[in-house]
Write an enzyme that holds these catalytic residues in place. Structure first.
Site, mmCIF file in Angstrom:
data_model
loop_
_atom_site.group_PDB
_atom_site.id
_atom_site.type_symbol
_atom_site.label_atom_id
_atom_site.label_comp_id
_atom_site.label_asym_id
_atom_site.label_seq_id
_atom_site.Cartn_x
_atom_site.Cartn_y
_atom_site.Cartn_z
ATOM 1 N N HIS A 1 46.934 48.481 24.376
ATOM 2 C CA HIS A 1 47.878 49.567 24.581
ATOM 3 C C HIS A 1 47.258 51.743 24.426
ATOM 4 C CE1 HIS A 1 50.601 46.083 24.402
ATOM 5 N NE2 HIS A 1 50.251 46.298 25.633
ATOM 6 N N HIS B 1 47.229 45.373 36.566
ATOM 7 C CA HIS B 1 46.397 45.487 36.071
ATOM 8 C C HIS B 1 44.341 46.348 37.248
ATOM 9 C CE1 HIS B 1 48.523 46.420 32.207
ATOM 10 N NE2 HIS B 1 48.871 44.926 32.457
#
Length: 405
Positions: free
Chosen positions: A251, A381
Site C-alpha cells: 500500500h 493490478h
C-alpha cells in the site's frame, strides 16, 4: 529506461503479457451476469460467490481494454456494467451489495466504501469508453459518494453502512480511502468536476501527510471512529486479505504512485506530494527488499520487520508501477533500476506461462502459496502494471489509453 523488445518490462513485453492476461480474464465471464472467481487453471471456484470488487475491477479492466482496441472487450465491459446496474444493485435503498451467492442472492448486504470505490472507478472508465448504461452508473456512484461516504468534517471517507444507510460502522480504514483516491482522480478527469481532485488531495493530506509522516512513513491502516490509529488491529489475524495487522508495504507503493499521479494532475502541486511519495517508496524498499531474495513481503510490524513473508502479485504490481511513476516524474536512476529488477522477478516468478495470468501468492521460496489468496480472481493490478507505464501520469488512463494505440 532503455529496454529491448525481449526485456521484461519493455513496452513490447508488457503488450504481450497484457494480451495473455486478458485472454485468461475473459474466462471469468458468467453467462448469468457478472464475473466469477477463477481458480489457478481458469475454472470457476465453486466455493466462492460473486464479489462486488471483482466485478467492478473486471469491468474497469475491460473498459480500458476496449479503449485500447482489444477485441471483444466492449461486450465484456457492457456485461460488467449491466451486472453492476442490476445483479449487484440494491433497488430499494440504492448502492451495491458487497457479495452475492452464485444464485444471485445477497450474502453481504452492507454498503462498503471499498466496493463502492471500485464501482466508481469502473463507471468512470466505462463512461469514457461509451459503454451503454455507464453514464447512469457513474451518476449514482458519484451521488452516493457525496451523500454517504464522503465526510466533509474529517476530509476522508467513512467505511461502511447498513443496507439502508441508517447505521454507520465506527471502523475507519486507509485501504478503502486509498482506492477512493484512485476512483476520485478518474471521476474528476472524466466529469471535469474539480471537486473530486480536491477530495482526493484532502484524503492524501490526512492519511499520508499526517498519519504516515508521524509513523515513520509506515502507514497506519486501521482507525477508530475519530481517526485515531489502532496499531494492534488484527494482530491475531496478520494475513487478512483486506485488513492485515501492521504496515502493508504494497500500500505504501500504491499510495506513492497515486501521489505522483495527483501531483502530475495539478497545475501547482505542493512539494510535500512528491516528498511523501519518495519517502513512502524508500521506507517500503528498506522494509522489504533483500539483496538475495526475490519478491516483497506482504506486511511488517511497526519497526519494519516482516510479519507475513508471502509474496503477492499485487504488491509487485504496485511496487513496479510506483518505481515507473517516480522515474517518469524525477528521472531518478534508482527508481529505474528497481523497476528493472522487479520486472525481471515478475517475468520469472509471477507470470504463469501456462495461462497468461499471474500467480497471486508465492512463498518466500517463490513457490505457490494460498495462505491468504487462492486462485487467480483479479486482473486489475496486473493489468494496470502492464498498461500505466506506457501512459502519461495524468490525466487518468480512461482518457489517455486510446491515444497510446
Amino acid at each position: 529506461m532503455s529496454r529491448t523488445d525481449e526485456t521484461p518490462g519493455s513496452p513490447q513485453w508488457r503488450h504481450a503479457a497484457r494480451t495473455g492476461l486478458l485472454a485468461f480474464a475473459r474466462r471469468s465471464e458468467r453467462p448469468d451476469g457478472g464475473f466469477i472467481w477463477l481458480d489457478d487453471s481458469g475454472q470457476r471456484d465453486r466455493d466462492k460467490g460473486l464479489e462486488l470488487w471483482i466485478n467492478a475491477r473486471m469491468t474497469y479492466v475491460f473498459a480500458l481494454a476496449h479503449l485500447a482496441g482489444d477485441d471483444d472487450a466492449q461486450r465484456l465491459s457492457e456485461h460488467g456494467v449491466k451486472a453492476l446496474a442490476t445483479l449487484f444493485h440494491d433497488d430499494e435503498h440504492d448502492g451495491w451489495y458487497d457479495e452475492l451467492s452464485l444464485q444471485g442472492q445477497p450474502v453481504d448486504r452492507d454498503k462498503r466504501c471499498y466496493g463502492h470505490a471500485h464501482v466508481l472507478l469502473a463507471a468512470a472508465a466505462a463512461s469514457a469508453a461509451g459503454v451503454e448504461g455507464a453514464a447512469a452508473l457513474l451518476d449514482e456512484a458519484l451521488r452516493l459518494q457525496s451523500e454517504h461516504f464522503w465526510d466533509q468534517e474529517s476530509g476522508r471517507c467513512v467505511e461502511a453502512f447498513s443496507r439502508d444507510w441508517s447505521m454507520l460502522d465506527p471502523y475507519r480504514g486507509a485501504n478503502s480511502n486509498m482506492h477512493t483516491v484512485e476512483a476520485y482522480l478518474a471521476a474528476g478527469d472524466v466529469t471535469g468536476d474539480p471537486v473530486w481532485h480536491e477530495r482526493a488531495l484532502s484524503i492524501c493530506e490526512r492519511i499520508i501527510g499526517i498519519h504516515a509522516r508521524s509513523h515513520g512513513w509506515r502507514i497506519p491502516e486501521h482507525y477508530d471512529h475519530d481517526w485515531t490509529p489502532v496499531p494492534e488491529y488484527n494482530q491475531d489475524s496478520p494475513a487478512d486479505p483486506f485488513r492485515p495487522y501492521g504496515a502493508t508495504p504494497g500500500h505504501a507503493f500504491e499510495w506513492s504512485r497515486l501521489l505522483v499521479q495527483l501531483a502530475a494532475s495539478l497545475e501547482d502541486p505542493k512539494p510535500w506530494l512528491l516528498e511523501s511519495a519518495e519517502a513512502l517508496f524508500a521506507q517500503a524498499v528498506q522494509d522489504t527488499v533483500e539483496d538475495d531474495t526475490p519478491g516483497l513481503a506482504y506486511t511488517t510490524d511497526w519497526h519494519g520487520v516482516p510479519v507475513v513473508h508471502e509474496r503477492f502479485h499485487w504488491v509487485m504490481s504496485e511496487a513496479v508501477m510506483a518505481a515507473e511513476a517516480l522515474h517518469a516524474f524525477t528521472g531518478s536512476p534508482l527508481h529505474a533500476g528497481l523497476a528493472s529488477r522487479w520486472w525481471a522477478e515478475i517475468d520469472e516468478y509471477f507470470v504463469d506461462a501456462a495461462t497468461g495470468a499471474w500467480h497471486h501468492e508465492l512463498t518466500p521460496a517463490m513457490t505457490q502459496s494460498s495462505r491468504t489468496w487462492r486462485g487467480k480472481p483479479d486482473a486489475y493490478h496486473a493489468f494496470n502494471a502492464l498498461t500505466l507505464p506506457d501512459l502519461p501520469l495524468a490525466p487518468s488512463a480512461a482518457l489517455t489509453i486510446g491515444a497510446a494505440r
